[in-house]
Design an enzyme around this catalytic site. Structure first.
Site, PDB file in Angstrom:
ATOM      1  N   GLU A   1       2.890 -78.731 -10.857  1.00 44.68           N
ATOM      2  CA  GLU A   1       3.757 -77.616  -9.719  1.00 44.68           C
ATOM      3  C   GLU A   1       3.129 -76.731  -8.898  1.00 44.68           C
ATOM      4  OE1 GLU A   1       7.256 -75.320 -11.427  1.00 44.68           O
ATOM      5  OE2 GLU A   1       8.347 -76.740 -11.947  1.00 44.68           O
TER       6      GLU A   1
ATOM      7  N   GLU B   1       9.174 -81.699 -17.304  1.00 45.16           N
ATOM      8  CA  GLU B   1       9.622 -80.671 -17.952  1.00 45.16           C
ATOM      9  C   GLU B   1      11.263 -80.828 -17.330  1.00 45.16           C
ATOM     10  OE1 GLU B   1       8.344 -77.167 -16.437  1.00 45.16           O
ATOM     11  OE2 GLU B   1       6.223 -77.455 -16.307  1.00 45.16           O
TER      12      GLU B   1
HETATM   13  C1  BGP Z   1       8.866 -74.464 -14.253  1.00 49.50           C
HETATM   14  C2  BGP Z   1       7.523 -73.815 -14.855  1.00 49.50           C
HETATM   15  C3  BGP Z   1       6.902 -73.346 -16.227  1.00 49.50           C
HETATM   16  C4  BGP Z   1       8.799 -72.515 -16.631  1.00 49.50           C
HETATM   17  C5  BGP Z   1       9.764 -73.651 -15.932  1.00 49.50           C
HETATM   18  C6  BGP Z   1      11.547 -72.154 -16.124  1.00 49.50           C
HETATM   19  O1  BGP Z   1       8.538 -73.770 -12.584  1.00 49.50           O
HETATM   20  O2  BGP Z   1       6.433 -75.037 -14.539  1.00 49.50           O
HETATM   21  O3  BGP Z   1       6.570 -73.175 -15.800  1.00 49.50           O
HETATM   22  O4  BGP Z   1       8.751 -71.256 -16.532  1.00 49.50           O
HETATM   23  O5  BGP Z   1       9.392 -73.303 -14.460  1.00 49.50           O
HETATM   24  O6  BGP Z   1      11.364 -71.352 -14.970  1.00 49.50           O
HETATM   25  P1  BGP Z   1      11.510 -70.107 -15.045  1.00 49.50           P
HETATM   26  O7  BGP Z   1      10.455 -69.182 -16.884  1.00 49.50           O
HETATM   27  O8  BGP Z   1      11.323 -69.268 -13.904  1.00 49.50           O
HETATM   28  O9  BGP Z   1      12.818 -69.864 -15.633  1.00 49.50           O
END
Ligand code: BGP
Length: 462
Positions: A168, A367
């Site tokens: 990302e 993800e």
């Molecule tokens: C994505 C990232 C992760 C993870 C996920 C969930 O953007 O790659 O690292 O954290 O989001 O988001 P958050 O942890 O902010 O709830």
């Protein structure tokens, strides 16, 4: 058993994680500070309940236990990231032997359990010494990153066959240079554009290095969070606004990384507003010659857009939001803990777009997940009954399956994440794991979704 949704036999089932969110022992065994360690030291109140990254789920010490559990719930692949500030902690470029041993052990343990390691080189975790040199604004740092990438390929690519240059990359641009949710907390559109551009150069250069090593049976890609930009209506003003959001937040990386060039419309927009980054002559050729070999797609939520309702305040910083307003669609389904809309069809729309406009590049969901607060309230007989997560998974997998039926080149699905992890400034507010982490005891307890996914993988469908 009669299956409604059957997936191919070689489908990649698993989950994703990252070094800074799971390794813990932040500055032990020779690791240097990254921007998260530093920011937490400086401003702990920016993190939920003031919990920092020093312990997290302690993967650094508990990886064997975790990998055993991954195996138990059917993972055949797992993505994690190497921490640059652990592997190469000082400016002299010397490899930290303890870090090398740790990553070797993790890779070997995964392989011994028939879990394929997917490695990502950068997950928001700029080493502090590199941030002090200017971070992604600096070409010096770009070159240092490429050296680090080469070290990783040389150390681990005898066993690791799937690599990613970045996770990302647009998020550090948004968080660190526009919207104040990552260090260095700059708010400056022009600097943000430079950071985005330099990250793309770093990725292309790392791909070039990778290819020069001729590593057998391997490939390198990038992981992008693609958030489809849905316009409020077909009114031309809404369509125009949504198109600009798409250019800025999706196509700014998707086009150069997959097609080897920036969209003309984006170049025009950036020029018109004096946002053009510093460039070197050979850059565009570099980008053209070094596109990704496959793509990871992170998907959590769509972006809904409408035309701006009001003129922006001329005194306030010029921002992407000068071009559009975010739109809250009536009736949308929400994950209220995270404040993110749940829209399962987004997965399908992304894949169809990749098929129709990006050469049907090989891709997978790298993800997707649901962060929920206070999950303890759902404990029944000692186990979190996260049926809402199972519904979330079913919904997204159903649409993914439909895209595959229609010819999209999708190879797998990784959940975010295996075990509850440290979520940046949200720390342990929202929990994402198949496995519950008891923060006090570090005990690992599978949730209902862990048993569900185990069955799905066993049957290759549901
Ligand atoms: C994505 C990232 C992760 C993870 C996920 C969930 O953007 O790659 O690292 O954290 O989001 O988001 P958050 O942890 O902010 O709830």
């Amino acid at each position: 058993m009669e299956l409604k949704y059957k997936f191919p036999n070689d489908f990649w089932w698993g989950s994703a994680s990252s070094g800074p969110q799971s390794e813990g022992t932040s500055i032990d065994d020779g690791k240097a500070l990254n921007i998260w360690d530093y920011w937490y030291e400086k401003e702990p109140y920016r993190f939920f309940n003031e919990v920092g990254p020093s312990l997290t789920s302690d993967f650094y010490h508990k990886y064997k236990q975790d990998i055993k559990l991954m195996k138990e719930i059917g993972h055949n692949s797992f993505r994690f990231s190497i921490s640059w500030s652990r592997l190469i902690p000082t400016e002299n470029g010397k490899v930290n032997e303890k870090a090398k041993n740790f990553y070797n052990d993790v890779i070997n343990e995964l392989l011994a359990n028939d879990i394929e390691p997917f490695i990502n080189l950068y997950h928001f975790d700029m080493p502090l010494i590199m941030q002090d040199k200017g971070g992604w604004e600096s070409r010096v740092v770009v070159n240092e990153y490429v050296k680090y990438a080469r070290v990783c390929f040389e150390l681990f690519s005898d066993r690791v066959k799937k690599w990613f240059t970045f996770n990302e990359p647009v998020v550090p641009v948004e968080g660190g240079y526009l919207y104040d949710f990552h260090y260095p907390n700059v708010v400056d559109f022009k600097r943000a554009v430079q950071v985005a551009y330099n990250t793309t150069i770093a990725s292309a250069q790392a791909i070039k290095e990778f290819k020069s090593l001729n590593i057998l049976n391997s490939k390198i890609g990038i992981i992008l969070n693609l958030t489809p930009s849905y316009p409020r209506s077909n009114n031309p003003a809404d369509l125009k606004a949504a198109n600009i959001a798409d250019l800025l937040f999706n196509r700014s990386f998707l086009d150069p990384c997959v097609m080897g060039k920036y969209p003309e419309e984006l170049i025009k927009l950036v020029k018109e507003h004096n946002l053009l980054p510093d460039m070197i002559d050979r850059d565009l050729q570099l980008i053209k010659d070094n596109v990704v070999q496959f793509l990871g797609v992170n998907y959590y939520q769509p972006r809904r857009i409408k035309a701006k309702a009001f003129m922006p305040n001329p005194e306030s910083p010029f921002m992407p939001d000068n071009f559009f307003d975010n739109y809250e669609m009536p009736g949308r389904k929400m994950n209220v803990s995270r404040g993110w809309e749940i829209y399962e069809k987004g997965v399908y729309d992304i894949m169809i777009n990749l098929k129709d406009n990006y050469g049907n590049i090989e891709s997978y969901i790298s993800e997707n997940g649901m962060g929920v607060q206070n999950e303890e309230q759902f404990i029944k007989d000692g186990m979190i009954d996260d049926s809402y997560r199972i519904d979330f998974l079913k919904g997204h997998l159903t649409w993914l399956h439909k895209s595959m039926d229609e010819g999209c080149n999708v190879k797998g699905y990784h959940m975010w994440t295996f075990i509850d992890n440290w979520s940046w400034s949200n720390a342990y507010k929202n929990r994402y794991g198949f496995i519950q982490l008891d923060l006090k005891t570090q005990k690992r307890i599978p949730k209902k979704s862990a048993y569900w996914i185990k069955e799905v993988v066993k049957n290759n469908g549901f």
